[in-house]
Design an enzyme around this catalytic site. Structure first.
Site, PDB file in Angstrom:
ATOM      1  N   THR A  10       1.117  -1.156   0.508  1.00 21.85           N
ATOM      2  CA  THR A  10      -0.463   0.397   0.118  1.00 21.85           C
ATOM      3  C   THR A  10       0.914   1.144   0.218  1.00 21.85           C
ATOM      4  OG1 THR A  10      -1.489  -1.206   0.844  1.00 21.85           O
ATOM      5  CG2 THR A  10      -1.673   1.053   1.251  1.00 21.85           C
ATOM      6  N   VAL A  30      14.014  19.875  -5.151  1.00 23.58           N
ATOM      7  CA  VAL A  30      15.958  18.634  -4.675  1.00 23.58           C
ATOM      8  C   VAL A  30      16.836  19.564  -5.469  1.00 23.58           C
ATOM      9  CG1 VAL A  30      16.860  16.725  -5.810  1.00 23.58           C
ATOM     10  CG2 VAL A  30      14.610  17.014  -4.774  1.00 23.58           C
ATOM     11  N   GLU A 123       9.607   9.832   9.026  1.00 23.02           N
ATOM     12  CA  GLU A 123       8.237  10.477   9.471  1.00 23.02           C
ATOM     13  C   GLU A 123       6.416   9.901   9.358  1.00 23.02           C
ATOM     14  OE1 GLU A 123       7.904  14.125   9.880  1.00 23.02           O
ATOM     15  OE2 GLU A 123       5.991  13.327  10.613  1.00 23.02           O
ATOM     16  N   GLY A 128       0.826   8.814   9.673  1.00 20.79           N
ATOM     17  CA  GLY A 128       0.878   9.036   8.669  1.00 20.79           C
ATOM     18  C   GLY A 128       1.408   9.853   7.909  1.00 20.79           C
ATOM     19  N   ILE A 130       0.723  12.340   8.893  1.00 25.63           N
ATOM     20  CA  ILE A 130       0.764  14.162   9.361  1.00 25.63           C
ATOM     21  C   ILE A 130       2.267  14.174  10.066  1.00 25.63           C
ATOM     22  CG2 ILE A 130       0.341  15.010  11.861  1.00 25.63           C
ATOM     23  CD1 ILE A 130      -1.791  13.191  11.927  1.00 25.63           C
ATOM     24  N   GLY A 181     -11.031  -3.230   4.968  1.00 23.81           N
ATOM     25  CA  GLY A 181     -10.519  -2.877   4.318  1.00 23.81           C
ATOM     26  C   GLY A 181      -9.541  -1.759   5.304  1.00 23.81           C
ATOM     27  N   GLU A 184      -7.376  -5.827   9.506  1.00 30.27           N
ATOM     28  CA  GLU A 184      -6.741  -6.991   9.071  1.00 30.27           C
ATOM     29  C   GLU A 184      -7.347  -7.774   9.491  1.00 30.27           C
ATOM     30  OE1 GLU A 184      -3.385  -6.298   7.808  1.00 30.27           O
ATOM     31  OE2 GLU A 184      -3.481  -4.331   7.916  1.00 30.27           O
ATOM     32  N   LYS A 199       3.785   3.402  18.418  1.00 28.25           N
ATOM     33  CA  LYS A 199       3.731   5.289  17.764  1.00 28.25           C
ATOM     34  C   LYS A 199       4.116   6.234  18.970  1.00 28.25           C
ATOM     35  CE  LYS A 199       0.579   4.110  13.781  1.00 28.25           C
ATOM     36  NZ  LYS A 199      -1.000   4.087  13.307  1.00 28.25           N
ATOM     37  N   GLY A 296      -3.457   5.297   4.835  1.00 26.00           N
ATOM     38  CA  GLY A 296      -3.000   4.790   3.030  1.00 26.00           C
ATOM     39  C   GLY A 296      -3.059   5.470   2.883  1.00 26.00           C
TER      40      GLY A 296
HETATM   41  N1  HSE Z   1      -3.505  -0.568  11.328  1.00 24.85           N
HETATM   42  C1  HSE Z   1      -2.382   1.360  11.450  1.00 24.85           C
HETATM   43  C2  HSE Z   1      -3.987   2.039  11.761  1.00 24.85           C
HETATM   44  C3  HSE Z   1      -2.706   2.041   9.704  1.00 24.85           C
HETATM   45  O1  HSE Z   1      -4.968   1.683  11.797  1.00 24.85           O
HETATM   46  O2  HSE Z   1      -3.896   3.912  11.836  1.00 24.85           O
HETATM   47  C4  HSE Z   1      -1.523   3.466  10.185  1.00 24.85           C
HETATM   48  O3  HSE Z   1      -0.344   3.169  10.781  1.00 24.85           O
END
Ligand code: HSE
Length: 402
Positions: A10, A30, A123, A128, A130, A181, A184, A199, A296
């Protein structure tokens, strides 16, 4: 500028798409065009624009002097760690979206990058798309960070939002999240809080400058949250969110992942659906909020490619992003002070027991249930546990931040 992508899932495919779609603006930033030379994956991708670039042997990209930046989007600790080490040792800068890798091996990989005069950036591993790592590293350096509290997992935030707004049960909403989706097939890492735990460990290590081990963080997921909890929450004008929090309290550091009840005055109250939100409090700047898509393909790839741009602009330099190998000891969770929302089986006859243990409390009752709930005054978690043990029929407890 030639880059290689390890893992064409992904996020990896998102990285290829961002590099291609924004080629012109990226080249301007760059100073030269950025091109994907290799895509390392076990699979073939017939019909995909990158099919000619697919390789199955990591040594091809490691031994190619033309490749100066490597993107790791494979996920999991191994073989990602071995491959990243090979790339760093070969003098290539690496960016990763892989929080499992950063939480487990971050200190070691940062040191290896420094030794080899290259960078190791991550990062995209938290929040994600952010921007949160770079602000912590570069923009908040005048502050002592007092607190970081985040909704750091999109899947569970989606589930809790549905339970809140639509009254859905946990099982029904999990099924829906899987069908869409988001979750998981094995949703354990999300719903048990393990993903959020890694995190907040990464953010805390950066914020406090010492290694916070994710194994040390008390972690509770959302599996015990029910539609009945949300009936109470609605009556109280509150909601329930899965928070990853770390807080400096004098010379003590607390960290925890757990569902927390908050009201509309909390900055994270309006962070709904799959979105993430991170509140950072500095001792000078006060409270800051970061909000956006925590997962995403393209949003996460946006953060990965921003790292690529940063590294491409600074060849031969180690971009400082570090924490000391000294482990940060976390305070016992029993010392954390807050209010608690508690559900008890039974009726009015139990209230004398509740008051004998907790003193005067605020009750919440919902018609038709053979139970009631109450909110404690502010107390330490150890005091709560001691008092709750004196009340028969405690069904559940949710920590509060109101
Ligand atoms: N499974 C994680 C979430 C994906 O739902 O935030 C992003 O790290």
């Amino acid at each position: 500028m030639k880059i290689a992508i390890m893992g064409y899932g992904t996020i990896g495919s998102g990285v290829a798409a961002v590099v291609e779609r924004n080629a012109e603006s990226i080249a301007k930033r760059v100073g030269e065009p950025v091109e994907v030379k290799y895509v390392l994956d076990l699979r073939e991708f017939p019909g995909d624009p990158i099919q000619e670039k697919v390789i199955h042997d990591v040594d091809i990209l490691v031994n190619d002097p033309e490749v100066s930046i490597v993107v790791e989007t494979m996920g999991g600790v191994e073989p990602a760690c071995t491959f990243v080490k090979k790339a760093l040792a070969a003098g290539k800068s690496v960016t990763t979206s892989n929080k499992a890798l950063v939480a487990k091996k971050g200190t070691e990989l940062l040191d290896l990058a420094k030794e080899n005069h290259v960078s190791f950036l991550f990062e995209a591993s938290v929040g994600g798309g952010i921007p949160i790592i770079r602000p912590l590293n570069q923009c908040l350096t005048a502050d002592e960070i007092v607190e970081i509290t985040g909704i750091l997992n999109g899947t569970t935030n989606y589930m809790l939002t549905k339970m809140d707004k639509e009254g859905m049960t946990f099982d029904a909403v999990l099924k829906e999240a899987q069908e869409k989706g988001y979750a998981e097939k094995d949703p354990t890492a999300d719903i048990e809080g393990f993903d959020a735990c890694r995190k907040i460990a990464i953010l805390s290590s950066l914020a406090y400058g010492s290694q916070v081990d994710f194994e040390d963080i008390y972690t509770e997921g959302i599996t015990k949250i029910t539609d009945t909890d949300f009936k109470y929450a609605r009556k109280m004008g509150t909601s329930i969110k899965l928070f990853g929090t770390s807080r400096r309290d004098g010379d003590k550091f607390h960290a925890m992942v757990a569902p927390v009840m908050i009201d509309a005055s909390h900055p994270l109250y309006a962070v709904n659906d799959v979105f993430n939100g991170i509140m950072v409090e500095g001792n000078m700047v006060d409270k800051l909020m970061f909000y956006g898509r925590g997962a995403g393909s393209l949003p996460t790839a946006s953060a990965v490619v921003a790292d690529v741009v940063e590294m491409a602009k600074n060849p031969g330099k180690t971009l400082v992003q570090s924490w000391s190998t000294k482990k940060l000891p976390l305070a016992d969770k029993g010392t954390w002070e807050r209010k608690f929302f508690v559900r008890v089986a039974g009726g009015a006859e139990k209230k004398a027991q509740v008051e004998a243990a907790f003193g005067p409390v605020t009750y919440i009752e919902i018609e038709g249930l053979s139970e009631f709930a109450f909110v404690t005054p502010v107390m330490t978690e150890a005091a709560y546990e001691e008092k709750a043990a004196k009340v028969e029929g405690v069904l559940s407890m949710i920590r509060m931040d109101v």
